[in-house]
Design a protein around this motif. Structure first.
Motif: not given
Length: 379
Positions: A25-35, A92-94, A98-102, A112-121
């Motif tokens: 999760d790059g900070g824009l996620g929502d637990p409601d959609v995990e299922l 994934l968008e961070v 600038g934080v990636l959450v695992v 984990v510190a990750v620069p803000a931006g849109r990524y292929t992961v």
């Protein structure tokens, strides 16, 4: 060395992974959609994302000391799939933090510190010993997460581990189709991205009257496979909901072979008395570490795993939801105790019964029949 042949940054972390899955999760996620993401990942293994989150399935049920290396690259790195057993890609968008959450269910997330931006992961794993229960809490699999700026290139096809003597697990059809391309198109807002993956199944639950249930995935579990049970729990008074949560936690611990352990009984006593849980249950990670040291039999009182349906016949809706194959029942039961202590009775009831159902697995229909009898819920 050309800077394009090495990562801009590399961070090594240890993740406590449970329930055979972890989420980025790059900070824009929502637990409601995990299922919804979990259903999509099971339908098209081994991962699914919506641009704001990426959920990855692991062959192992758990690894509480899972080594993960996070790398940020300036552009797509060279492929090395021959060195890995499982590989999949997503987007994934961070956000600006600038934080990636695992994260993984019921365990502490890792940042984990990750620069803000849109990524292929790209997520790669290896060192697997089995699909399902790996025989220990630290089976030794390792993972690597590589991120590079999203360039619009179509993601590479997934690679699954072909387990000797078993092969590759079959996909489970998703009940709700989703369109990742539509949900992650350029310029889409976080709200639009998440809405595109939300389950649209009609429900009898009045979320305006019970707003605390909007983010409770366990409610969706029962609303899908046992809607009458879900409606009955919502209609209970708070005292009965609390009693159901406590009852379900005890049943889960009994079935997992935990209830009679001397280090566990004080916690169950405290739960029944609405008291603060004693050590090691004052901290989920401490409780998991103590459980690991006990080396209890994985089958609990359920005996060796037996599929919840005869060959050629159909699983019940609840078995489809909660029978995850061979599992370590004590680890599946552990979160039930913490959920039962949730200060919100209605949330405690749904979450705890969900954990208990996953603990019963192929025997889940027995548990839910007992629930109906105990709480006078018509079948």
């Amino acid at each position: 060395m050309d800077e394009r042949t090495r990562p801009v940054s590399e961070t090594q972390v240890t993740v406590a992974m449970g329930y055979g899955q972890f989420c980025l999760d790059g900070g824009l996620g929502d637990p409601d959609v995990e299922l919804a993401l979990l259903e999509r990942a099971q339908a098209d293994q081994p991962s699914a994302g919506n641009g704001a989150m990426l959920l990855v399935l692991c062959p192992h049920q758990n690894n509480f000391q899972m080594a993960v290396t996070v790398q940020v690259w300036p552009s797509r790195p060279s492929a090395d799939r021959d060195q890995w057993q499982q590989v999949s890609e997503g987007r994934l968008e961070v956000d600006g933090r600038g934080v990636l959450v695992v994260s993984s269910p019921t365990t502490d997330p890792v940042e984990v510190a990750v620069p803000a931006g849109r990524y292929t992961v790209e997520v790669s794993g290896r060192g697997f010993v089995n699909y399902g229960w790996p025989g220990s809490t630290t089976p030794g699999d390792v993972w690597r997460i590589r991120l590079w700026p999203y360039d619009g290139v179509t993601k590479s096809s997934a690679q699954m581990w072909d387990m000797p003597g078993f092969g590759v697990p079959e996909n489970t059809p998703a009940p709700v189709p989703a369109n990742e391309e539509q949900s992650t198109g350029g310029g889409s807002s976080a709200t639009g991205t998440l809405a595109a993956t939300a389950t649209t199944k009609p429900t009898a639950i009045d979320f305006d009257a019970h707003p605390e249930l909007r983010g409770v995935l366990a409610l969706r579990d029962f609303d899908d496979c046992a809607p009458d049970l879900a409606a009955a729990i919502v209609a209970m008074d708070p005292q009965t909901q609390r009693r159901l949560a406590q009852w379900a936690a005890v049943r889960a611990f009994e079935f997992a072979g935990l209830a009679d352990q001397p280090w566990v009984t004080p916690a169950l006593t405290a739960l029944r008395s609405d008291e603060v849980l004693p050590a090691p249950f004052d901290d989920p990670q401490s409780a998991s570490s103590r459980l690991a040291a006990e080396n209890l039999p994985p089958e609990g009182r359920g005996g060796p795993y037996r599929p919840s349906t005869a060959p050629g016949s159909e699983k019940s809706p609840t078995a489809k939801m909660f029978d995850h194959g061979p599992i370590h029942r004590p680890y599946y039961a552990m979160p039930a105790l913490f959920s039962a202590a949730d200060p919100r009775p209605i949330v405690a009831a749904f979450q705890t019964l969900s954990h208990a159902s996953a603990t019963y697995a192929e025997h889940v229909d027995t548990l839910l029949a007992a629930t109906r009898t105990e709480f006078d819920i018509p079948a």
